[in-house]
Design a protein around this motif. Structure first.
Motif, PDB file in Angstrom:
ATOM      1  N   ILE A  21      29.672  19.449   8.345  1.00 52.85           N
ATOM      2  CA  ILE A  21      28.895  18.545   9.200  1.00 52.85           C
ATOM      3  C   ILE A  21      28.433  19.314  10.435  1.00 52.85           C
ATOM      4  CG2 ILE A  21      28.923  16.380  10.489  1.00 52.85           C
ATOM      5  CD1 ILE A  21      31.391  15.606   8.729  1.00 52.85           C
ATOM      6  N   LYS A  22      27.137  19.238  10.713  1.00 53.68           N
ATOM      7  CA  LYS A  22      26.564  19.919  11.876  1.00 53.68           C
ATOM      8  C   LYS A  22      25.593  18.996  12.593  1.00 53.68           C
ATOM      9  CE  LYS A  22      26.926  24.495   9.856  1.00 53.68           C
ATOM     10  NZ  LYS A  22      26.224  25.639   9.317  1.00 53.68           N
ATOM     11  N   ILE A  23      25.568  19.127  13.909  1.00 51.54           N
ATOM     12  CA  ILE A  23      24.634  18.348  14.720  1.00 51.54           C
ATOM     13  C   ILE A  23      23.299  19.085  14.736  1.00 51.54           C
ATOM     14  CG2 ILE A  23      24.122  17.476  17.029  1.00 51.54           C
ATOM     15  CD1 ILE A  23      26.415  16.024  15.760  1.00 51.54           C
ATOM     16  N   LYS A  24      22.261  18.379  14.335  1.00 49.40           N
ATOM     17  CA  LYS A  24      20.907  18.938  14.355  1.00 49.40           C
ATOM     18  C   LYS A  24      20.267  18.667  15.720  1.00 49.40           C
ATOM     19  CE  LYS A  24      16.838  18.752  11.360  1.00 49.40           C
ATOM     20  NZ  LYS A  24      16.250  18.060  10.202  1.00 49.40           N
ATOM     21  N   HIS A  25      20.351  17.404  16.168  1.00 49.21           N
ATOM     22  CA  HIS A  25      19.880  16.991  17.496  1.00 49.21           C
ATOM     23  C   HIS A  25      20.920  16.030  18.051  1.00 49.21           C
ATOM     24  CE1 HIS A  25      15.945  18.726  16.785  1.00 49.21           C
ATOM     25  NE2 HIS A  25      15.893  18.084  15.630  1.00 49.21           N
ATOM     26  N   GLY A  26      21.472  16.341  19.212  1.00 50.59           N
ATOM     27  CA  GLY A  26      22.537  15.524  19.779  1.00 50.59           C
ATOM     28  C   GLY A  26      22.154  14.839  21.071  1.00 50.59           C
ATOM     29  N   LEU A  27      23.068  13.986  21.535  1.00 48.95           N
ATOM     30  CA  LEU A  27      22.885  13.259  22.786  1.00 48.95           C
ATOM     31  C   LEU A  27      23.907  13.669  23.846  1.00 48.95           C
ATOM     32  CD1 LEU A  27      22.374   9.597  21.508  1.00 48.95           C
ATOM     33  CD2 LEU A  27      20.665  11.065  22.550  1.00 48.95           C
ATOM     34  N   GLY A  28      25.054  14.162  23.397  1.00 44.44           N
ATOM     35  CA  GLY A  28      26.125  14.458  24.338  1.00 44.44           C
ATOM     36  C   GLY A  28      26.869  13.188  24.709  1.00 44.44           C
ATOM     37  N   PHE A  29      27.681  13.251  25.767  1.00 46.19           N
ATOM     38  CA  PHE A  29      28.432  12.118  26.293  1.00 46.19           C
ATOM     39  C   PHE A  29      29.336  11.470  25.228  1.00 46.19           C
ATOM     40  CE2 PHE A  29      24.708  12.560  28.970  1.00 46.19           C
ATOM     41  CZ  PHE A  29      25.272  12.579  30.236  1.00 46.19           C
ATOM     42  N   GLY A  30      29.800  12.239  24.265  1.00 41.35           N
ATOM     43  CA  GLY A  30      30.697  11.731  23.228  1.00 41.35           C
ATOM     44  C   GLY A  30      29.998  11.196  21.995  1.00 41.35           C
ATOM     45  N   CYS A  31      28.681  11.052  22.033  1.00 46.48           N
ATOM     46  CA  CYS A  31      27.937  10.501  20.888  1.00 46.48           C
ATOM     47  C   CYS A  31      27.956  11.466  19.707  1.00 46.48           C
ATOM     48  CB  CYS A  31      26.505  10.171  21.286  1.00 46.48           C
ATOM     49  SG  CYS A  31      26.364   8.848  22.504  1.00 46.48           S
ATOM     50  N   ASP A  32      27.842  12.768  19.983  1.00 46.34           N
ATOM     51  CA  ASP A  32      27.837  13.757  18.905  1.00 46.34           C
ATOM     52  C   ASP A  32      29.165  13.728  18.155  1.00 46.34           C
ATOM     53  OD1 ASP A  32      25.432  14.341  20.089  1.00 46.34           O
ATOM     54  OD2 ASP A  32      26.056  16.287  20.884  1.00 46.34           O
ATOM     55  N   GLU A  33      30.264  13.678  18.908  1.00 47.58           N
ATOM     56  CA  GLU A  33      31.596  13.659  18.300  1.00 47.58           C
ATOM     57  C   GLU A  33      31.803  12.386  17.480  1.00 47.58           C
ATOM     58  OE1 GLU A  33      30.945  14.351  21.505  1.00 47.58           O
ATOM     59  OE2 GLU A  33      31.618  16.436  21.717  1.00 47.58           O
ATOM     60  N   GLU A  34      31.309  11.260  17.997  1.00 46.20           N
ATOM     61  CA  GLU A  34      31.442   9.997  17.272  1.00 46.20           C
ATOM     62  C   GLU A  34      30.633  10.027  15.984  1.00 46.20           C
ATOM     63  OE1 GLU A  34      32.468   6.121  16.126  1.00 46.20           O
ATOM     64  OE2 GLU A  34      33.443   7.681  17.311  1.00 46.20           O
ATOM     65  N   ALA A  35      29.451  10.601  16.010  1.00 47.77           N
ATOM     66  CA  ALA A  35      28.627  10.709  14.798  1.00 47.77           C
ATOM     67  C   ALA A  35      29.331  11.582  13.760  1.00 47.77           C
ATOM     68  CB  ALA A  35      27.260  11.281  15.149  1.00 47.77           C
ATOM     69  N   ILE A  36      29.934  12.692  14.201  1.00 47.08           N
ATOM     70  CA  ILE A  36      30.670  13.565  13.278  1.00 47.08           C
ATOM     71  C   ILE A  36      31.862  12.817  12.687  1.00 47.08           C
ATOM     72  CG2 ILE A  36      32.154  15.620  13.183  1.00 47.08           C
ATOM     73  CD1 ILE A  36      30.183  16.934  15.187  1.00 47.08           C
ATOM     74  N   ARG A  37      32.573  12.045  13.519  1.00 46.89           N
ATOM     75  CA  ARG A  37      33.725  11.269  13.027  1.00 46.89           C
ATOM     76  C   ARG A  37      33.285  10.265  11.962  1.00 46.89           C
ATOM     77  NH1 ARG A  37      36.186   6.473  13.379  1.00 46.89           N
ATOM     78  NH2 ARG A  37      34.489   5.585  14.598  1.00 46.89           N
ATOM     79  N   LEU A  38      32.190   9.558  12.238  1.00 43.33           N
ATOM     80  CA  LEU A  38      31.684   8.560  11.285  1.00 43.33           C
ATOM     81  C   LEU A  38      31.318   9.180   9.941  1.00 43.33           C
ATOM     82  CD1 LEU A  38      29.284   6.111  13.138  1.00 43.33           C
ATOM     83  CD2 LEU A  38      31.260   5.541  11.783  1.00 43.33           C
ATOM     84  N   VAL A  39      30.553  10.253   9.998  1.00 46.92           N
ATOM     85  CA  VAL A  39      30.107  10.901   8.756  1.00 46.92           C
ATOM     86  C   VAL A  39      31.302  11.500   8.017  1.00 46.92           C
ATOM     87  CG1 VAL A  39      28.722  12.801   7.820  1.00 46.92           C
ATOM     88  CG2 VAL A  39      27.756  11.299   9.558  1.00 46.92           C
ATOM     89  N   GLY A  40      32.241  12.048   8.751  1.00 53.59           N
ATOM     90  CA  GLY A  40      33.423  12.639   8.118  1.00 53.59           C
ATOM     91  C   GLY A  40      34.288  11.637   7.376  1.00 53.59           C
ATOM     92  N   MET A  41      34.228  10.361   7.776  1.00 54.95           N
ATOM     93  CA  MET A  41      35.017   9.317   7.110  1.00 54.95           C
ATOM     94  C   MET A  41      34.343   8.792   5.842  1.00 54.95           C
ATOM     95  SD  MET A  41      36.369   7.126  10.446  1.00 54.95           S
ATOM     96  CE  MET A  41      35.824   5.640   9.690  1.00 54.95           C
ATOM     97  N   MET A  42      33.065   9.071   5.668  1.00 58.10           N
ATOM     98  CA  MET A  42      32.320   8.519   4.531  1.00 58.10           C
ATOM     99  C   MET A  42      32.709   9.203   3.223  1.00 58.10           C
ATOM    100  SD  MET A  42      28.486   7.852   6.050  1.00 58.10           S
ATOM    101  CE  MET A  42      27.985   9.483   5.703  1.00 58.10           C
ATOM    102  N   LYS A  43      32.486   8.481   2.134  1.00 59.16           N
ATOM    103  CA  LYS A  43      32.689   9.020   0.791  1.00 59.16           C
ATOM    104  C   LYS A  43      31.523   8.545  -0.055  1.00 59.16           C
ATOM    105  CE  LYS A  43      35.756  10.285  -2.681  1.00 59.16           C
ATOM    106  NZ  LYS A  43      34.931  11.043  -3.535  1.00 59.16           N
ATOM    107  N   TYR A  44      30.823   9.475  -0.641  1.00 57.17           N
ATOM    108  CA  TYR A  44      29.683   9.148  -1.504  1.00 57.17           C
ATOM    109  C   TYR A  44      30.149   8.989  -2.944  1.00 57.17           C
ATOM    110  CZ  TYR A  44      25.882   9.931   1.845  1.00 57.17           C
ATOM    111  OH  TYR A  44      24.994   9.806   2.882  1.00 57.17           O
ATOM    112  N   ASN A  45      29.257   8.478  -3.794  1.00 50.58           N
ATOM    113  CA  ASN A  45      29.542   8.391  -5.225  1.00 50.58           C
ATOM    114  C   ASN A  45      29.601   9.793  -5.813  1.00 50.58           C
ATOM    115  OD1 ASN A  45      29.499   5.540  -5.432  1.00 50.58           O
ATOM    116  ND2 ASN A  45      27.267   5.560  -5.451  1.00 50.58           N
ATOM    117  N   SER A  46      30.474   9.976  -6.779  1.00 54.69           N
ATOM    118  CA  SER A  46      30.500  11.268  -7.474  1.00 54.69           C
ATOM    119  C   SER A  46      29.355  11.302  -8.489  1.00 54.69           C
ATOM    120  CB  SER A  46      31.842  11.470  -8.170  1.00 54.69           C
ATOM    121  OG  SER A  46      32.075  10.432  -9.082  1.00 54.69           O
ATOM    122  N   THR A  47      28.906  12.505  -8.814  1.00 54.07           N
ATOM    123  CA  THR A  47      27.788  12.644  -9.751  1.00 54.07           C
ATOM    124  C   THR A  47      28.160  13.580 -10.887  1.00 54.07           C
ATOM    125  OG1 THR A  47      26.891  14.466  -8.457  1.00 54.07           O
ATOM    126  CG2 THR A  47      26.032  12.284  -7.976  1.00 54.07           C
TER     127      THR A  47
END
Length: 158
Positions: free
Chosen positions: A59-85
């Protein structure tokens, strides 16, 4: 005549589709305190990889906001699970891009709704009702009068 498959490679997806993904983000997004204090709103754009089992990595930030928003976005995406293919025995890694919206007005509205609901529930639990049952025995003549009937008195305390 053999029909060719529509897609050579089956792309992975979030379980339930885009609507479920939006719902997941709305329910799990925790607006950072620093962003609230500094009235920060905007979009965090991320890139990440999804492997053939639906696991998220890189997971990498392409465009961030700072003030903790970048870290929260990484946390959210890191918790996700997609369908297997399944792709004809190939282990395919998909590169995804996602935008997560941090909308301060929407966040404050959500907090206000939650506080109103909490206040309503507290008011309901604090409201007490006492039922007092008073029974009178008929007099010697066995006549039933208003004075010798059962009365129920309801008292409510706020």
């Amino acid at each position: 005549m053999n029909k060719k498959p529509r897609n050579f490679i089956n792309k992975t997806s979030y379980p339930g589709g885009v609507a479920a993904l939006r719902k997941y983000i709305d329910e799990h997004l925790q607006y950072p305190e620093d962003a609230v204090k500094n009235a920060i709103s905007g979009i965090v754009s991320l890139t990440f990889d999804v492997d053939y089992k639906g696991r998220i990595s890189n997971i990498k930030i392409k465009h961030g906001l700072g003030f903790g928003c970048d870290e929260e976005a990484i946390r959210l995406v890191g918790m996700m699970k997609y369908n297997s293919t399944k792709n004809r025995g190939l282990y395919v890694v998909f590169h995804e891009t996602m935008n997560i919206h941090f909308d301060l007005n929407k966040h404050l509205e959500k907090i206000n709704r939650e506080q109103i609901e909490k206040s309503k529930k507290e008011a309901e639990t604090h409201q007490q009702q006492i039922n007092i049952s008073v029974s009178f025995v008929p007099n010697k003549m066995d006549k039933i009068t208003p004075e010798n009937t059962t009365h129920i008195i309801n008292l409510k305390f706020d």
